[in-house]
Design a protein around this motif. Structure first.
Motif, PDB file in Angstrom:
ATOM      1  N   ARG A 140      51.671  36.007  33.029  1.00 45.96           N
ATOM      2  CA  ARG A 140      52.511  37.149  33.387  1.00 45.96           C
ATOM      3  C   ARG A 140      51.713  38.211  34.161  1.00 45.96           C
ATOM      4  O   ARG A 140      52.236  38.845  35.066  1.00 45.96           O
ATOM      5  CB  ARG A 140      53.108  37.775  32.126  1.00 45.96           C
ATOM      6  CG  ARG A 140      54.182  36.921  31.483  1.00 45.96           C
ATOM      7  CD  ARG A 140      55.465  36.910  32.301  1.00 45.96           C
ATOM      8  NE  ARG A 140      56.450  36.022  31.708  1.00 45.96           N
ATOM      9  CZ  ARG A 140      57.287  36.384  30.738  1.00 45.96           C
ATOM     10  NH1 ARG A 140      57.248  37.630  30.260  1.00 45.96           N
ATOM     11  NH2 ARG A 140      58.143  35.520  30.254  1.00 45.96           N
ATOM     12  N   SER A 155      51.575  36.988  37.700  1.00 40.84           N
ATOM     13  CA  SER A 155      52.839  36.992  38.440  1.00 40.84           C
ATOM     14  C   SER A 155      53.454  38.379  38.571  1.00 40.84           C
ATOM     15  O   SER A 155      54.008  38.729  39.617  1.00 40.84           O
ATOM     16  CB  SER A 155      53.846  36.049  37.774  1.00 40.84           C
ATOM     17  OG  SER A 155      54.140  36.473  36.449  1.00 40.84           O
ATOM     18  N   ASP A 156      53.359  39.207  37.493  1.00 39.56           N
ATOM     19  CA  ASP A 156      54.047  40.499  37.468  1.00 39.56           C
ATOM     20  C   ASP A 156      53.118  41.682  37.703  1.00 39.56           C
ATOM     21  O   ASP A 156      53.587  42.785  37.980  1.00 39.56           O
ATOM     22  CB  ASP A 156      54.759  40.703  36.128  1.00 39.56           C
ATOM     23  CG  ASP A 156      55.825  39.651  35.867  1.00 39.56           C
ATOM     24  OD1 ASP A 156      56.200  38.941  36.825  1.00 39.56           O
ATOM     25  OD2 ASP A 156      56.278  39.529  34.715  1.00 39.56           O
ATOM     26  N   ASN A 199      48.297  45.498  42.979  1.00 39.80           N
ATOM     27  CA  ASN A 199      48.722  45.136  41.623  1.00 39.80           C
ATOM     28  C   ASN A 199      47.538  44.896  40.699  1.00 39.80           C
ATOM     29  O   ASN A 199      47.535  43.974  39.887  1.00 39.80           O
ATOM     30  CB  ASN A 199      49.644  43.916  41.637  1.00 39.80           C
ATOM     31  CG  ASN A 199      50.974  44.221  42.306  1.00 39.80           C
ATOM     32  OD1 ASN A 199      51.469  45.338  42.211  1.00 39.80           O
ATOM     33  ND2 ASN A 199      51.544  43.252  42.984  1.00 39.80           N
ATOM     34  N   ASP A 254      57.730  41.845  48.405  1.00 37.46           N
ATOM     35  CA  ASP A 254      57.821  42.278  47.022  1.00 37.46           C
ATOM     36  C   ASP A 254      56.540  42.964  46.545  1.00 37.46           C
ATOM     37  O   ASP A 254      56.554  43.698  45.553  1.00 37.46           O
ATOM     38  CB  ASP A 254      58.170  41.109  46.100  1.00 37.46           C
ATOM     39  CG  ASP A 254      57.108  40.011  46.107  1.00 37.46           C
ATOM     40  OD1 ASP A 254      56.352  39.922  47.087  1.00 37.46           O
ATOM     41  OD2 ASP A 254      57.047  39.235  45.131  1.00 37.46           O
TER      42      ASP A 254
END
Length: 250
Positions: free
Chosen positions: A13, A16-17, A210, A235
């Motif tokens: 996660r 990916s996030d 990120n 994104d």
């Protein structure tokens, strides 16, 4: 779900996030939030993530030294530097942060342009030897990893300037946690320059998005713009556009 399975999921996660929210993950897995927080604490102790209030973020890998970084992603860095140089106008006071990407700004600036460039990087100041620009070299204690001046003397000199634009370097950027870097003293210098500048632009390669480094520089809303490589996934840049930050592709 076994502990090893939970932690594999947490790592996936994060990739990916870009973040983990302990409460949300606990609800999703029908577990107590204390269980997730214990996982995050143990993974942070193992150097697998960085804990923050309410969850966790990925850890940015240690940067190689300054000399080694000069050979990494050189074409992309040159494009970012050229795009930044296009934003500079004659007569301005421009502060160029240290770093190998920002060094490309100095190389790209027109030699005959009359302006004043301030920097706390001896390496960047040396690039401007044959430029018509006046150069203010900020002195202080040399942080050798980034080849920039830090400390009280540097802060005092920065306090006398009012730059029109500050080209900031950072090791990480995150929509929620802002821009950050790996050294406490260097982060303080960056915050001081940004606070004195009319606008701050950050040059960022794709791997810095990120992620979070240990020392905070600024929130995303403080940025006038981000100069990024062309073709990045929408994104990835969308959270910054949503905050009204100008995204400039190079």
């Amino acid at each position: 779900m076994l502990t090893s399975q939970r932690r594999t999921l947490i790592s996936a996660r994060l990739s990916s996030d870009g973040q983990i929210l302990a409460g949300e993950l606990a609800n999703e897995l029908n577990l107590s939030e204390d269980t997730i927080r214990r996982d995050l604490r143990d993974m942070a102790a193992a150097g697998l993530l960085k804990r923050v209030h309410g969850g966790a973020l990925p850890i940015t890998p240690p940067l190689p030294d300054f000399e080694a970084r000069q050979t990494i992603s050189t074409d992309i860095k040159k494009r970012l530097g050229r795009k930044a140089a296009e934003l500079v106008r004659a007569g301005q006071l421009v502060f160029i942060d240290g770093g190998t990407t920002n060094a490309e700004i100095g190389r790209a600036l027109p030699r005959e342009m009359k302006l004043t460039i301030a920097t706390h990087s001896p390496a960047i100041a040396a690039l401007l030897e044959k430029h018509r620009a006046d150069v203010i070299l900020i002195g202080g204690s040399l942080y050798k990893h980034s080849m920039v001046a830090t400390g009280a003397a540097a802060l005092a000199a920065i306090g006398t300037l009012r730059p029109d634009i500050f080209f900031l370097g950072a090791t990480a950027i995150h929509p929620t946690h802002g821009l950050s870097t790996g050294d406490y003293e260097e982060a303080a210098i960056k915050r001081a320059i940004a606070a004195r500048s009319a606008e701050t632009m950050a040059l960022l390669t794709e791997e810095k998005f990120n992620a979070v480094s240990p020392h905070h520089i600024a929130v995303v809303d403080d940025m006038a713009g981000l100069i990024v490589p062309a073709g990045m996934a929408k994104d990835v840049t969308a959270p910054y556009r949503d905050k009204g930050v100008r995204i400039i592709e190079a």
